[in-house]
Design an enzyme around this catalytic site. Structure first.
Site, mmCIF file in Angstrom:
data_model
loop_
_atom_site.group_PDB
_atom_site.id
_atom_site.type_symbol
_atom_site.label_atom_id
_atom_site.label_comp_id
_atom_site.label_asym_id
_atom_site.label_seq_id
_atom_site.Cartn_x
_atom_site.Cartn_y
_atom_site.Cartn_z
ATOM 1 C CE1 TYR A 1 -4.192 1.452 0.351
ATOM 2 C CE2 TYR A 1 -3.248 2.944 1.866
ATOM 3 C CZ TYR A 1 -4.249 2.655 0.905
ATOM 4 O OH TYR A 1 -5.161 3.657 0.965
ATOM 5 C CG HIS B 1 9.367 -2.220 -13.409
ATOM 6 N ND1 HIS B 1 9.503 -2.013 -14.751
ATOM 7 C CD2 HIS B 1 10.457 -2.237 -12.654
ATOM 8 C CE1 HIS B 1 10.682 -1.716 -14.880
ATOM 9 N NE2 HIS B 1 11.252 -1.899 -13.703
ATOM 10 N N GLY C 1 1.718 7.507 -8.210
ATOM 11 C CA GLY C 1 0.780 7.066 -7.723
ATOM 12 C C GLY C 1 -0.388 8.089 -7.061
ATOM 13 C CG ASP D 1 11.024 1.868 -16.167
ATOM 14 O OD1 ASP D 1 10.049 2.685 -16.103
ATOM 15 O OD2 ASP D 1 11.456 1.475 -15.141
ATOM 16 C CD GLU E 1 20.575 31.745 -15.008
ATOM 17 O OE1 GLU E 1 20.113 31.257 -15.788
ATOM 18 O OE2 GLU E 1 20.373 32.794 -14.264
#
Length: 333
Positions: free
Chosen positions: A25, A108, A134, A191, A227
């Site tokens: 969770y 994944h 999420g 990924d 910058e």
């Protein structure tokens, strides 16, 4: 062109009445669980007893149990614990609860692609990978919108693995935006490559290199920070909204000309060659083996690198300058 699926391509009724077990969770887990429940689906959550995740899930009104009990009861099991913890959770708790007709899902592909988890031959194995954090997945769902996602099927025993995965994607709101079909290997390798060469490794080290160059030349660290780091968000927001062309349209002609003429001198053919080497290490499993061994050893190199980067001058300067920006929400981590 890849297949892209939308709401009309997915049937939520296919998984209504089934128990969906969310393993973990955390960032993704809380969003999946809440979106699925709001879509009228039956959800239970697995967390470590007495953990913060257990308390949060319980407070949110979910039935919370251990991973082994959840695996036994759930028809669809979505692995949303951190990648490095998934194999241990799977082997100690999930594996024994799998039976014919069940679906094992991932967000994944790492542990399937690199064979850290080897599911039995009698379950469907699929992936739904939202392309956002999420909290954003949850936020856009509550606004009646959705986040794009990837869908993949590794093992289709039932003949309905893709349909079930698309129903799940609809349950979390992703078919509202569009779900692009891929494979576990493509999702995993792209990924990792994106994280290492552009999104995390590439950007962070480009920022540091620019900052250090200015500071070494005698410019104030605070000015260098503005910058080379602070203003990056302005540019990224433009790219995010309308691509590279919109960013170039929005900045000054001087900045655009500098982009075209000086950018290739920084990100040159040598950088691209190194990117190809990194991709090769991802494809042949070199990176995966290194990361797996690092975790098995207790993460000594990872911890040392984290500590070194946290103490960099750019971080010290940034903490002070962000105090000048009341619109930024303080972050504790």
């Amino acid at each position: 062109m890849a297949n892209i699926y939308y709401d009309s391509d997915a049937e939520l009724e296919l998984i209504k009445g089934k128990v969906i077990g969310i393993i973990g969770y955390g960032s993704q887990g809380h969003a999946h669980a809440q979106n699925l429940r709001d879509s009228g689906l039956k959800v239970m959550v697995a967390e470590a007893p007495r953990s913060e995740g257990w308390r949060k899930a319980e407070k949110a009104g979910f039935k919370v149990s251990t991973s082994d009990e959840t695996a036994k009861e759930a028809n669809i099991i979505m692995m949303l614990a951190p990648d490095n913890l998934q194999p241990a959770i799977y082997h100690s708790s999930i594996q024994t609860g799998l039976s014919s007709g069940k679906t094992l899902m991932f967000a994944h592909g790492f542990n399937i692609h690199y064979r850290q988890i080897l599911p039995p031959h009698f379950v469907d194995v699929s992936m739904v990978a939202p392309k956002c954090p999420g909290h954003m997945l949850r936020q856009v769902y509550t606004q009646g919108l959705g986040a794009p996602a990837l869908v993949a099927v590794e093992q289709d025993v039932s003949g309905k693995a893709r349909e079930v995965a698309l129903a799940y994607a609809k349950g979390i709101g992703c078919t509202r935006a569009g779900v692009l079909e891929t494979t576990f290997s493509e999702e995993t390798e792209t990924d990792l490559f994106g994280e290492q060469t552009v999104l995390c490794g590439g950007v962070s080290h480009l920022i540091k290199a620019g900052f250090e160059t200015l500071v070494d030349a005698g410019y104030q660290p605070e000015v260098a920070y503005f910058e080379c780091l602070h203003e990056l968000k302005l540019i990224i927001d433009l790219i995010y909204q309308g691509g590279l062309s919109y960013m170039r349209y929005s900045v000054s002609d001087t900045a655009e000309y500098g982009d075209y003429t000086r950018g290739p001198r920084v990100i040159d053919s040598q950088v691209k060659q190194e990117m190809k080497k990194i991709l090769g290490e991802i494809q042949d499993g070199t990176f995966a083996r290194e990361w797996i061994v690092e975790n098995q050893a207790g993460r000594p190199s990872f911890t040392a690198l984290r500590n070194k980067e946290t103490s960099h001058l750019i971080e010290e300067v940034g903490r002070k300058l962000r105090d000048m920006m009341p619109w930024l929400k303080p972050v504790n981590f």
